[in-house]
Design an enzyme around this catalytic site. Structure first.
Site, PDB file in Angstrom:
ATOM      1  CG  HIS A 271      -2.312   1.220   1.278  1.00  0.00           C
ATOM      2  ND1 HIS A 271      -1.559   2.428   0.791  1.00  0.00           N
ATOM      3  CD2 HIS A 271      -3.445   0.808   1.644  1.00  0.00           C
ATOM      4  CE1 HIS A 271      -3.081   3.035   0.807  1.00  0.00           C
ATOM      5  NE2 HIS A 271      -4.312   2.381   1.445  1.00  0.00           N
ATOM      6  CB  CYS A 272       3.615   1.969   1.634  1.00  0.00           C
ATOM      7  SG  CYS A 272       2.733   1.958   3.240  1.00  0.00           S
ATOM      8  CB  ILE A 273       7.041   1.296  -0.791  1.00  0.00           C
ATOM      9  CG1 ILE A 273       7.296   0.958  -0.103  1.00  0.00           C
ATOM     10  CG2 ILE A 273       8.979   1.993  -1.811  1.00  0.00           C
ATOM     11  CD1 ILE A 273       7.897   2.138   1.190  1.00  0.00           C
TER      12      ILE A 273
END
Ligand code: NAD
Length: 438
Positions: A271-273
């Site tokens: 979900h982030c990088i």
């Protein structure tokens, strides 16, 4: 303020509302209840709320016993009834912040949540945004939505930003032990938010504004995204030279200072990088600045699954086969090892692209028995059993996620050919000639 929220936080009578009970919200609830604060979890998904009431977890690395303990403790309940927001003294927003199809920030979840809060906001509440986002979101997006309530920030309610640093599956740190950066809209907001998180985490790191806290989280993720892109590029360069990038990294990391090891892979996931850096590059454009490192890293990382497919094509070619018509088994659908999260997973792109080229593709993932529809993808597939007999049926096995529980000796022994994008087979002794690193 009608009720002194700081006093209620300090004497632990404050009730914490956590909005969004996903990978971030659920561990956060536990951190608060363990700190002795009553917590109410809010989610728009009735299935999740129902499961929580039944003591069942829907996240692999959070065992159901964890939910049952929460319920037994009597400090937690979950609900879809947002009118109960008034019961809470602090409201923490942990909802998704994805990208739109055009890779722009999708703030719809944050705005919808802030607007839902505004309908029930009462004097004396503290609102904290935890979702990862670009600098300025708390002040420019959340605050105007909250002020639709008619209440004024700093006077009738408090506002802060505190980024989540959760790393699902990590065992050496958890929500409680990861230091928590907190920025407030004003000094009173900061004081209240810092006091609140002091009950849940071991170290609170106060900073001078919401914007600093927002930017700190984005910096952390840009740092990872750019370094992963650099090592992915290094992999391609060294591979052309016939040098094993993983051996090079192992050698380089013996340097006791000035080098931090990052590892290549089939592309970025989670979900982030793959997402958060684009929040910053989007915002930078408003200031006539181009985030060149971020865009370049994005370009390199997005190209990685196609590099892996090139390797698959090379291996099949040596056997006189084409991708079209070949049977390929992809091992690991999750975006990283030992989790059940397939958001942005490069395995999805690999499967879609291999199918697009005419391959007959199956997958195995012990944590993802069937695929579910996602916003951009719908594979509609089921995990096939990983048995010696099954492995033999495929022209090629592609290791996309290096789950710990895989028996790599067995996989290499029974596969006809293995393309390994994670160096998962590093310790396999027999059958090495079947392995191609990608
Ligand atoms: N997953 C991670 O490892 C991680 C780590 C650090 C930061 N973050 C950030 O934290 C935020 C949440 O991520 P996540 O992984 O927990 O997402 P998630 O999808 O696991 O959980 C989000 C939850 O919010 C719920 N939701 C959606 N709209 C809502 C609304 N209007 N009101 C209440 N609930 C609503 C969804 O049903 C879901 O249960 C994102 O901004 C993400 O970038 C995630």
């Amino acid at each position: 303020m009608s009720k002194d929220v700081l006093a209620s936080i300090k004497n632990k009578t404050a009730v914490v509302g956590v909005l969004g009970l996903g990978y971030v919200g659920l561990p956060l609830v536990r951190a608060f209840t363990q700190g002795g604060l009553r917590s109410i979890g809010f989610d728009v998904d009735p299935v999740k709320v129902h499961k929580l009431h039944a003591g069942k977890s829907y996240i692999k690395h959070i065992p159901s016993s964890y939910i049952q303990d929460l319920l037994k403790q009597g400090l937690f309940e979950a609900t879809t009834d947002f009118s109960r927001l008034v019961e809470c003294d602090a409201l923490i927003i942990c909802v998704p912040t994805p990208l739109t199809k055009n890779r722009d920030p999708d703030m719809t979840y944050v705005v919808a949540t802030a607007e839902a809060i505004a309908k029930h906001l009462r004097p004396g509440q503290l609102v904290v945004l935890e979702s990862t986002t670009y600098p300025g979101t708390t002040r420019e997006v959340v605050l105007p939505a909250l002020e639709k309530s008619g209440l004024k920030v700093g006077k009738e309610f408090l506002l802060a930003y505190s980024p989540e640093r959760e790393d699902p599956g990590r065992v050496d740190f958890d929500t409680h032990t990861i230091p928590k950066v907190v920025g407030g809209y004003d000094p009173r907001s900061l004081e209240a938010a810092a006091a609140l998180y002091n009950h849940a985490v071991t170290t609170v790191v106060p900073v001078s504004s919401c914007e600093v806290a927002e930017a700190a989280k984005i910096l952390e993720n840009c740092y990872r995204c750019i370094n992963i892109a650099m090592i992915n590029e290094m992999k391609i360069i060294l591979d052309r030279m016939g040098i094993d990038v993983w051996e090079v990294i192992a050698a380089a990391k013996t340097k006791p200072f000035g080098f931090h090891a990052f590892y290549p892979g089939p592309g970025l996931g989670g979900h982030c990088i793959p997402i958060d850096p684009f929040y910053l590059s989007w915002k930078a454009k408003r200031y006539d600045v181009t985030a060149r490192f971020i865009e370049l890293a994005g370009e390199l990382n997005v190209a990685m699954p196609y590099y892996v497919i090139g390797k698959v094509a090379d291996v099949l070619n040596l056997k006189g086969k084409a991708i079209r018509g070949s049977r390929i088994l992809v091992l690991g659908l999750a975006y990283k090892k030992d989790v059940d999260d397939l958001r942005e997973s490069p395995s999805i792109i690999l499967i879609e692209q291999l199918k697009h080229r005419g391959a007959k593709v199956d997958y195995n993932d012990p944590f993802i028995p069937t695929t579910h529809k996602q916003r951009e993808h719908d594979l509609g597939m089921k995990s096939v059993p990983l048995t010696p007999a099954n492995l033999k049926k495929y022209d090629l096995v592609l290791i996309s996620t290096d789950h710990t529980q895989y028996d790599y000796d067995m996989i290499v022994q029974h596969a006809k050919a293995v393309v390994d994008s994670r160096n998962a087979t590093a310790n396999v002794k027999r059958g090495r000639s079947k392995i191609t690193k990608a």
